[in-house]
Design a protein around this motif. Structure first.
Motif, PDB file in Angstrom:
ATOM      1  N   ASN A 141      -4.650   1.405   0.004  1.00 17.84           N
ATOM      2  CA  ASN A 141      -4.078   2.728   0.284  1.00 17.84           C
ATOM      3  C   ASN A 141      -4.213   3.608  -0.953  1.00 17.84           C
ATOM      4  O   ASN A 141      -4.638   3.156  -2.014  1.00 17.84           O
ATOM      5  CB  ASN A 141      -2.591   2.600   0.644  1.00 17.84           C
ATOM      6  N   ARG A 142      -3.815   4.867  -0.804  1.00 14.56           N
ATOM      7  CA  ARG A 142      -3.824   5.790  -1.939  1.00 14.56           C
ATOM      8  C   ARG A 142      -2.413   6.273  -2.233  1.00 14.56           C
ATOM      9  O   ARG A 142      -1.527   6.183  -1.370  1.00 14.56           O
ATOM     10  CB  ARG A 142      -4.744   6.978  -1.650  1.00 14.56           C
ATOM     11  N   ASP A 145      -0.640   8.285   0.308  1.00 14.28           N
ATOM     12  CA  ASP A 145      -0.065   7.627   1.490  1.00 14.28           C
ATOM     13  C   ASP A 145       1.426   7.372   1.280  1.00 14.28           C
ATOM     14  O   ASP A 145       2.218   7.469   2.221  1.00 14.28           O
ATOM     15  CB  ASP A 145      -0.799   6.310   1.778  1.00 14.28           C
ATOM     16  N   GLY A 188      -4.309   9.688   2.319  1.00 14.28           N
ATOM     17  CA  GLY A 188      -5.710   9.481   1.937  1.00 14.28           C
ATOM     18  C   GLY A 188      -6.130  10.224   0.681  1.00 14.28           C
ATOM     19  O   GLY A 188      -7.317  10.278   0.364  1.00 14.28           O
ATOM     20  N   THR A 189      -5.170  10.813  -0.056  1.00 11.67           N
ATOM     21  CA  THR A 189      -5.511  11.531  -1.289  1.00 11.67           C
ATOM     22  C   THR A 189      -4.941  10.785  -2.502  1.00 11.67           C
ATOM     23  O   THR A 189      -4.061   9.942  -2.366  1.00 11.67           O
ATOM     24  CB  THR A 189      -4.918  12.962  -1.289  1.00 11.67           C
ATOM     25  N   GLY A 190      -5.457  11.121  -3.662  1.00 14.97           N
ATOM     26  CA  GLY A 190      -4.928  10.564  -4.907  1.00 14.97           C
ATOM     27  C   GLY A 190      -5.547   9.227  -5.264  1.00 14.97           C
ATOM     28  O   GLY A 190      -6.467   8.744  -4.594  1.00 14.97           O
ATOM     29  N   ALA A 191      -5.023   8.632  -6.330  1.00 20.69           N
ATOM     30  CA  ALA A 191      -5.577   7.389  -6.864  1.00 20.69           C
ATOM     31  C   ALA A 191      -5.453   6.254  -5.854  1.00 20.69           C
ATOM     32  O   ALA A 191      -4.487   6.191  -5.085  1.00 20.69           O
ATOM     33  CB  ALA A 191      -4.849   7.013  -8.150  1.00 20.69           C
ATOM     34  N   LYS A 192      -6.455   5.375  -5.877  1.00 18.44           N
ATOM     35  CA  LYS A 192      -6.425   4.191  -5.010  1.00 18.44           C
ATOM     36  C   LYS A 192      -5.455   3.166  -5.578  1.00 18.44           C
ATOM     37  O   LYS A 192      -5.389   2.968  -6.783  1.00 18.44           O
ATOM     38  CB  LYS A 192      -7.827   3.588  -4.916  1.00 18.44           C
ATOM     39  N   GLN A 194      -4.176  -0.518  -6.304  1.00 15.84           N
ATOM     40  CA  GLN A 194      -4.771  -1.846  -6.471  1.00 15.84           C
ATOM     41  C   GLN A 194      -3.706  -2.851  -6.849  1.00 15.84           C
ATOM     42  O   GLN A 194      -2.693  -2.502  -7.455  1.00 15.84           O
ATOM     43  CB  GLN A 194      -5.819  -1.810  -7.582  1.00 15.84           C
TER      44      GLN A 194
END
Ligand code: MF3
Ligand code: CO
Length: 267
Positions: A141-142, A145, A188-192, A194
């Motif tokens: 996700n980002r 979200d 769906g925007t911004g950093a992924k 992890q």
């Protein structure tokens, strides 16, 4: 620059969060009409020091206290003061602890006596919005979200005002690391996200307008319309299937329910 944490680092952050949890639990036991927020701050500082940690906020960019204690229309970063708390106040307590090189950060809003159904609902929805955000904090996700989930629940579904000026954040060796975690935004925007990303998610939700201003003390953030605000915060770690909540409200909620001077925000 985003730093992903190792298993060993996550354990150290968890230990710091445990001390923060003890502090919030102490707040849940101590709060009642007639006490001052400065008295509470002094107790929290002592508890943190007794546990071999240092208050994360004290002297951070010149912040002069251990905790931020924000009453009623104060949203966050409230200065502890000599003013006595009274029946019907809501009190947001935000605490950070630094130990073995890592920070933990968590916040909780308490109600003294009964502030009324509308305010209790604001508290409940703000806490729920925090968990809605946490549900989205999974690898792949980002950041957006998380932000969207918080905003969608508190603002769109319940009609409250989400504060824009202040955000959640990465944390670890530093209290504030990348990424910023806004409480409003687009999916769906911004950093992924992890595995191993540790962030504090901290919705600040106003009963009325989302607009806020800074008090003359330079820190306290207050609602423009003078209506109350709630604030809950967890430190969490992103994983593949489900986020791991490193701070905990379990003891805090137990102490809150056991304190007859407090009104827990459940019906
Ligand atoms: N939880 C808040 C934050 O992470 C508290 C910071 S207060 C400060 O921004 F004094 F340290 F700035
Ligand atoms: Co924080």
């Amino acid at each position: 620059m985003i730093y992903y944490k190792t298993k060993a680092e996550i354990e150290l952050i968890r230990s710091s969060c445990a001390i923060v949890g003890m502090a919030l639990t102490e707040a849940a036991s101590f709060l009642k009409p007639g006490v001052t927020t400065k008295q509470l701050d002094e107790r929290l500082e002592q508890l943190i020091l007794d546990n071999g940690a240092v208050p994360s906020f004290k002297n951070y960019r010149g912040y002069p206290f251990t905790s931020c204690i924000s009453v009623n229309e104060a949203v966050v970063h409230g200065f502890p003061s000599d003013k006595e708390l009274k029946e019907g106040d809501i009190v947001s307590v935000d605490v950070g602890a630094f130990k073995n090189g890592y920070h933990g950060d968590s916040a909780y809003t308490f109600a003294l006596g009964n502030p009324g159904d509308g305010v209790l609902q604001l508290m409940r929805v703000t806490k729920e919005a925090l968990y809605k955000g946490i549900e989205k904090a999974i690898a792949g996700n980002r950041v957006g979200d998380i932000s969207f989930a918080v905003q969608d629940y508190a603002e769109k579904k319940h009609g409250y005002g989400i504060v824009r000026e202040l955000v959640g954040h990465g944390l670890g060796k530093h209290l504030h690391e990348d990424p910023q975690v806004a409480n409003y935004g687009r999916r769906g925007t911004g950093a992924k996200l992890q595995d191993g990303l540790v962030i504090a998610i901290e919705p600040m939700v106003n009963l009325g307008t989302k607009d806020v201003f800074y008090d003359d003390d330079g820190w306290t953030v207050r609602t423009k319309d003078g209506k109350p605000a709630a604030h809950y915060e967890h430190t969490i770690c992103v994983h593949k299937v489900k986020a791991e909540i490193l701070s905990s409200f379990a003891q805090v909620e137990k102490a809150e329910k056991a304190n007859a001077n407090l009104h827990a925000a459940y019906y």
